[in-house]
Design a protein around this motif. Structure first.
Motif, mmCIF file in Angstrom:
data_model
loop_
_atom_site.group_PDB
_atom_site.id
_atom_site.type_symbol
_atom_site.label_atom_id
_atom_site.label_comp_id
_atom_site.label_asym_id
_atom_site.label_seq_id
_atom_site.Cartn_x
_atom_site.Cartn_y
_atom_site.Cartn_z
ATOM 1 N N LYS A 105 0.830 -1.211 0.000
ATOM 2 C CA LYS A 105 0.000 0.000 0.000
ATOM 3 C C LYS A 105 0.864 1.260 0.000
ATOM 4 C CE LYS A 105 -2.195 -1.106 3.780
ATOM 5 N NZ LYS A 105 -1.622 -2.432 4.065
ATOM 6 N N THR A 106 1.786 1.339 0.938
ATOM 7 C CA THR A 106 2.642 2.535 1.020
ATOM 8 C C THR A 106 3.597 2.618 -0.161
ATOM 9 O OG1 THR A 106 2.527 2.324 3.432
ATOM 10 C CG2 THR A 106 4.188 3.809 2.533
ATOM 11 N N ASP A 124 0.754 8.743 10.185
ATOM 12 C CA ASP A 124 0.087 7.615 10.829
ATOM 13 C C ASP A 124 -1.123 8.132 11.573
ATOM 14 O OD1 ASP A 124 -0.664 5.282 12.034
ATOM 15 O OD2 ASP A 124 1.350 4.717 12.668
ATOM 16 N N ASP A 163 -1.784 6.440 6.789
ATOM 17 C CA ASP A 163 -1.888 5.005 7.013
ATOM 18 C C ASP A 163 -2.663 4.727 8.305
ATOM 19 O OD1 ASP A 163 -1.601 2.355 6.522
ATOM 20 O OD2 ASP A 163 0.541 2.250 6.977
ATOM 21 N N SER A 244 -5.229 4.605 3.802
ATOM 22 C CA SER A 244 -5.095 3.156 3.717
ATOM 23 C C SER A 244 -5.259 2.550 5.097
ATOM 24 C CB SER A 244 -3.730 2.762 3.135
ATOM 25 O OG SER A 244 -2.690 3.053 4.057
#
Length: 448
Positions: A105-106, A124, A163, A244
């Motif tokens: 994802k990242t 985050d 994230d 995400s």
């Protein structure tokens, strides 16, 4: 973005990210359309009207003319209303990426940011709160400004990647006696930034004193010291947000919604088979032995699936583009290990070469590493963990010793035998090459 096409973007992503074809298409389309929208909005704001309005064949004829003169207004007619800013502009489409840990994802977002050469920041969501403990939501905009070298104009067109967004859900349902500063409060704050607002970011660069004027000891002709601004203003209207999360347990929710029970002797009962584990018995890492087609493809973004995480409807609706990532299969893990740019084996090979040591892995050993990583779960991160534990002894013993060649065989991966070592003596390089060739021939014969 001149000369850049969507197929080139996907081809570039294939060199760094394994699999996830649908996610590559979704992110490429979202990013490509986003920056076309930015250029159109900038043109409409500073130069001319929006191009999708001026040349549209479906627009009425009177709406294509934006300027008028008072002398042209006759009796009985009224001048049209003209907004101060050209409206409507292109609206942006933020992206929500759902997938297990280690699925890329990242890496997908970072790779896109590199090829487009735009500011990119990673935050985050677990650290976001509305109290003094933790980070304020505006911190993600500050990180984007730092990535843009404190240039607000470039930051206005950057990408913010957040994230672990599934961890900012509401803590409970119904009326609460205390304020939810880490769940719904963070969603409301993110909603404001994602929709588009002007954020004042305090300057963190070196501050210099203001000019004091010409004193007795001042030198003539010297430039005045630079006065750094106390804060910067960033408009998030043109900033693309990519959110995400792993959403552990979402497959079970989708399964309950998709499975339909009926009544009768031949009915398909909506029950969980005994051989399948419940949500409470799931392992910490998602195993990678499942097929590529998963239940996550049946997600209803605005229905009961995503809302199970207690997201407010306004927050979910700001992410119209949703894509899912599947767990990596053993074949995908082998490509991560050997083929892609910056593969793990190339990294460890270069790491040993700094100490003058050559290391090789047999094909059977690579297959066994991928099988162990697939059973362990965790995707590419789990693969790195297995490599670290496998090469712990060689990385400790070989540098600075007599060892010049190392061979990792299948028995070494299984823990049955230690790695094979050779020194720098005469004929040692030949023995090392012969041992590796013999293992490869046995592997080829096994496949046949």
């Amino acid at each position: 973005m001149e000369g850049l096409t969507l197929r080139k973007l996907v081809k570039y992503l294939n060199d760094y990210v394994v699999g996830q074809e649908n996610a590559k298409k979704v992110l490429s389309v979202a990013v490509y359309n986003h920056y076309n929208r930015v250029q159109a909005n900038m043109r409409a704001m500073y130069y001319d009207e929006p191009p999708h309005l001026s040349d549209s064949p479906y627009a009425p004829a009177e709406s294509r003319t934006r300027t008028f003169r008072l002398s042209q207004v006759t009796n009985g007619s009224e001048p049209p209303l003209i907004p101060r800013t050209p409206l409507p502009l292109f609206e942006k489409s933020n992206v929500l990426v759902i997938g297990p840990t280690g699925s890329g994802k990242t890496l997908l977002a970072k790779t896109l940011a590199k090829v487009l050469d735009v500011p990119f920041s990673v935050s985050d969501a677990t650290t976001f709160t509305q109290v003094y403990i933790g980070d304020d939501v505006d911190m993600c905009v500050q990180r984007l400004l730092q990535a843009a070298n404190w240039d607000p104009y470039r930051a206005n067109m950057g990408i913010i990647y957040i994230d672990e967004v599934d961890k900012v859900a509401r803590k409970s349902v119904g009326p609460e006696t205390t304020r939810d500063v880490g769940g719904e409060g963070v969603q409301q704050a993110l909603l404001r930034i994602m929709e588009g607002s002007v954020v004042n970011v305090p300057a963190k660069g070196p501050s210099m004193p203001a000019p004091t004027g010409g004193g007795r000891g001042a030198r003539q002709g010297m430039p005045a010291p630079v006065q750094w601004p106390e804060s910067y203003t960033v408009d998030t209207s043109n900033v693309l947000f990519i959110l995400s999360g792993a959403f552990v347990g979402l497959e079970d929710i989708v399964k309950k919604r998709v499975a339909k029970g009926s009544i009768g002797f031949t009915a398909n009962l909506n029950s969980t088979p005994e051989h399948e584990s419940s949500a409470s018995d799931l392992p910490f890492f998602t195993p990678n032995l499942k097929p590529t087609k998963t239940l996550l493809d049946e997600i209803q973004p605005y229905g009961t699936h995503i809302s199970h995480w207690m997201f407010i409807p306004e927050f979910i609706s700001r992410m119209p583009s949703i894509t899912t990532l599947a767990p990596l299969s053993p074949a995908d893990l082998r490509r991560v290990l050997t083929e892609v740019h910056g593969s793990l084996i190339s990294q460890y090979t270069a790491l040993f070469s700094y100490s003058g040591i050559e290391i090789r892995f047999t094909s059977a050993a690579i297959d066994q590493i991928c099988q162990k990583a697939a059973a362990r779960g965790g995707g590419a991160r789990g693969l790195r963990g297995i490599m670290e534990s496998l090469l712990l002894d060689p990385m400790y013993e070989a540098p600075g010793s007599w060892v010049k060649y190392i061979l990792i065989r299948e028995a070494t991966v299984l823990g049955e035998e230690p790695p094979d070592y050779w020194g720098s003596g005469k004929g040692e390089a030949g023995k090392f090459s012969e041992a590796w060739t013999r293992e490869e021939k046995e592997y080829t014969n096994t496949l046949q």
